[in-house]
Design a protein around this motif. Structure first.
Motif, short mmCIF file in Angstrom:
data_model
loop_
_atom_site.label_atom_id
_atom_site.label_comp_id
_atom_site.label_asym_id
_atom_site.label_seq_id
_atom_site.Cartn_x
_atom_site.Cartn_y
_atom_site.Cartn_z
N CYS A 77 0.85 -1.19 0.00
CA CYS A 77 0.00 0.00 0.00
C CYS A 77 0.88 1.25 0.00
CB CYS A 77 -0.94 0.01 1.20
SG CYS A 77 -0.13 0.19 2.79
N GLY A 78 0.45 2.25 -0.72
CA GLY A 78 1.21 3.48 -0.81
C GLY A 78 0.91 4.42 0.34
N PRO A 79 1.48 5.62 0.29
CA PRO A 79 1.22 6.61 1.36
C PRO A 79 -0.25 6.93 1.47
CG PRO A 79 3.09 7.27 -0.01
CD PRO A 79 2.44 6.11 -0.70
N PRO A 80 -0.76 7.12 2.68
CA PRO A 80 -2.18 7.43 2.85
C PRO A 80 -2.46 8.89 2.49
CG PRO A 80 -1.08 7.46 4.97
CD PRO A 80 -0.05 7.01 3.97
N GLU A 81 -3.75 9.21 2.37
CA GLU A 81 -4.14 10.59 2.12
C GLU A 81 -3.84 11.44 3.35
OE1 GLU A 81 -8.18 10.80 0.94
OE2 GLU A 81 -7.94 9.49 -0.80
N GLU A 82 -3.48 12.70 3.10
CA GLU A 82 -3.12 13.59 4.19
C GLU A 82 -4.37 13.98 4.99
OE1 GLU A 82 -0.94 16.92 2.84
OE2 GLU A 82 0.73 15.75 2.05
N PHE A 83 -4.20 14.09 6.30
CA PHE A 83 -5.28 14.52 7.19
C PHE A 83 -4.72 15.60 8.10
CE2 PHE A 83 -7.16 13.94 11.50
CZ PHE A 83 -8.40 14.50 11.23
N THR A 84 -5.37 16.74 8.13
CA THR A 84 -4.91 17.87 8.94
C THR A 84 -5.70 17.90 10.24
OG1 THR A 84 -4.37 19.14 6.97
CG2 THR A 84 -4.60 20.37 9.02
N VAL A 85 -4.99 17.94 11.36
CA VAL A 85 -5.63 17.98 12.67
C VAL A 85 -6.10 19.41 12.93
CG1 VAL A 85 -5.34 17.61 15.14
CG2 VAL A 85 -4.17 16.11 13.50
N PRO A 86 -7.40 19.62 13.12
CA PRO A 86 -7.90 20.98 13.39
C PRO A 86 -7.34 21.51 14.71
CG PRO A 86 -9.69 19.48 12.81
CD PRO A 86 -8.50 18.64 13.07
N ALA A 87 -7.05 22.79 14.74
CA ALA A 87 -6.52 23.40 15.96
C ALA A 87 -7.64 23.62 16.96
CB ALA A 87 -5.84 24.72 15.62
N GLY A 88 -7.33 23.44 18.23
CA GLY A 88 -8.26 23.73 19.29
C GLY A 88 -9.37 22.73 19.50
N VAL A 89 -9.29 21.56 18.86
CA VAL A 89 -10.32 20.53 19.01
C VAL A 89 -9.93 19.58 20.13
CG1 VAL A 89 -11.58 18.67 17.87
CG2 VAL A 89 -10.95 20.72 16.59
N PHE A 90 -10.89 19.26 21.00
CA PHE A 90 -10.62 18.31 22.08
C PHE A 90 -10.21 16.96 21.50
CE2 PHE A 90 -12.19 14.77 24.70
CZ PHE A 90 -11.44 14.99 25.84
N MET A 91 -9.16 16.39 22.07
CA MET A 91 -8.64 15.12 21.57
C MET A 91 -8.71 14.07 22.69
SD MET A 91 -5.02 14.50 19.59
CE MET A 91 -5.33 16.03 18.71
N GLU A 92 -9.37 12.97 22.39
CA GLU A 92 -9.53 11.89 23.38
C GLU A 92 -8.48 10.81 23.13
OE1 GLU A 92 -12.71 8.31 23.96
OE2 GLU A 92 -13.55 10.33 23.93
N LYS A 93 -7.94 10.29 24.21
CA LYS A 93 -6.98 9.19 24.10
C LYS A 93 -7.73 7.89 23.81
CE LYS A 93 -3.26 11.58 25.11
NZ LYS A 93 -2.18 11.80 24.10
N ALA A 94 -7.39 7.26 22.71
CA ALA A 94 -8.00 5.98 22.38
C ALA A 94 -7.35 4.87 23.22
CB ALA A 94 -7.84 5.67 20.90
N ALA A 95 -8.13 3.86 23.54
CA ALA A 95 -7.63 2.71 24.29
C ALA A 95 -7.28 1.60 23.31
CB ALA A 95 -8.67 2.23 25.29
#
Length: 434
Positions: free
Chosen positions: A364-382
């Motif tokens: 598989c090649g490189p994935p599509e780029e995803f930009t993390v929005p600024a100031g959005v709450f981020m939850e730690k996945a388990a």
């Protein structure tokens, strides 16, 4: 009256047995490793990438990772360094010396310093001052990590005073640069108009000179304040034993065991020695070695303790490393130490969970780029259990047997239905003739 069965109806009936095509691209079972991830749907989720993932990657560019939802649909994601924590260094008292030569700024001949640049004494006059004075004060910042943002002056007494202060800064004692902003230090009792803080310019400096334009009490202490700072991304270290590929002992090979995001390399000599070396790397055994850097390795002991070379800062994800001596053979193989950057994967909790972090598919090649929005709450996945299929097993069983069996049955059904269609068509033709 006999009813004819149109041939195209039979073809469509056969085609209807086949399932609808899924979106093109790899699926979770196409990867050597899978990790189940749980979190709140709809939120932005993050996971510190486990070290097992780096050991299971099959691409040096670390692009053979994907995230899927519970239905096997791909989810956008990005991989980035784990942000360092923001912290504010605690206030610290700064050593200072009195400089009473009003007609000249300090110079190297006027000040005695040690090998690290720390001021030991000042030849004009050193030590605390008493009473009111318009003398200048030399501040030594050489032992502090970074430049303070402000100074808080605590004066010897609380008599009323008001004085402008000129600020000079320098990286050594031969050249001084004046801050173009004059600031006021003042005390008027309980009037609320007191000023005891001086803001500093954002420039490189090791020494400061504060010159009072009007008489003022001598400082009892001067305290440095710092702005909040962003710590660099955290690191971990991977140790690898060196091996000699031949009896010449001039070359040492290392295998980190995976494609780690390496940011520093170091080779620790086991005993007193000094060796000029060439450092090389490659991603796979069949690749040619690529020169990375030259480095002088040394290790000596003395009255001040042991002295050794610094680690080499570098950006690489190569798995295999080679250390070549450009002088004498190695007495013993140095230990390789590879500092790697801790990274996290960030993805939106799209669709239904649990989600799957899949890795280890060189196709598989490189994935599509995803930009993390600024100031959005981020939850730690388990993260759940890691399921990994070794590369040998992947090569032996390149396809999923369940899917292979299903497509075999469908193909056989298509052949049978096609034969049935021709048989029915033949019967219909006979009836027409009769």
């Amino acid at each position: 009256m006999n009813k004819r069965i149109p041939f195209f109806v039979l073809i469509f009936a056969a085609a209807g047995l086949f399932p609808q095509n899924k979106p093109a691209g790899p699926e979770p079972d196409d990867f050597a490793g899978n990790i189940s991830l749980s979190g709140t749907a709809g939120r932005l989720l993050s996971l510190e990438i486990p070290e097992e993932v780096y050991r299971g990657l099959r691409r040096a560019d670390m692009a053979d990772m994907r995230v899927f939802d519970a239905e096997g649909l791909p989810v956008p994601f990005t991989v980035r360094p784990v942000p360092g924590q923001v912290f504010t260094p605690p206030p610290r008292t700064i050593p200072f010396f009195i400089w009473e030569k009003e007609t000249a700024l300090p110079a190297g001949a006027d000040i005695e310093i040690d090998a690290s640049g720390t001021v030991i004494r000042i030849n004009s006059r050193g030590g605390p001052s008493t009473g009111r004075t318009n003398a200048a004060y030399l501040l030594d910042l050489s032992g502090f990590p970074g430049v303070p943002s402000a100074l808080v002056l605590s004066m010897e007494n609380k008599d009323h005073y008001n004085s402008a202060v000129r600020i000079y800064s320098g990286t050594d004692l031969s050249f001084w640069s004046e801050f173009d902003r004059r600031q006021i230090i003042a005390w008027y009792g309980d009037s609320g108009a007191n000023r005891d803080t001086i803001e500093l310019p954002e420039r490189d400096m090791r020494y400061l000179l504060l010159k009072f334009e009007n008489p003022a009490p001598a400082p009892r202490s001067i305290t440095a304040l710092w702005k909040p700072v962003q710590a660099p991304p955290p690191r971990r270290e991977k140790a690898a034993a060196g091996t000699f590929p031949d009896a010449g002992r001039r070359i040492v090979n290392y295998d980190t065991g995976g494609f780690y995001p390496i940011v520093s390399v170091n080779f620790i000599l086991p005993e007193t020695d000094s060796v000029e070396t060439l450092i090389k790397s490659r991603n796979a055994i069949e690749d040619e070695w690529r020169a990375v850097a030259r480095a002088a390795l040394f290790r000596f002991s003395g009255p001040g303790g042991e002295k050794t070379h610094e680690a080499l800062e570098i950006s690489s994800s190569a798995r295999y490393w080679e250390l070549e001596s450009l002088s004498l053979p190695f007495a013993k193989a140095p230990e390789g130490r590879f500092g790697w950057q801790i990274r996290e994967i960030v993805f939106p909790g799209r669709g239904k969970g649990p989600w799957t972090l899949a890795y280890g598919n060189p196709g598989c090649g490189p994935p599509e780029e995803f930009t993390v929005p600024a100031g959005v709450f981020m939850e730690k996945a388990a993260a759940g259990e890691i399921v990994y299929r070794p590369p040998e097993e992947e090569i032996k069983f390149p396809r999923r047997w369940g899917q292979f069996l299903l497509w075999s049955i469908l193909a056989a059904a298509a052949i049978i239905l096609t034969g049935l269609a021709f048989y029915i068509a033949k019967i219909i033709k006979k009836e027409d003739v009769s």
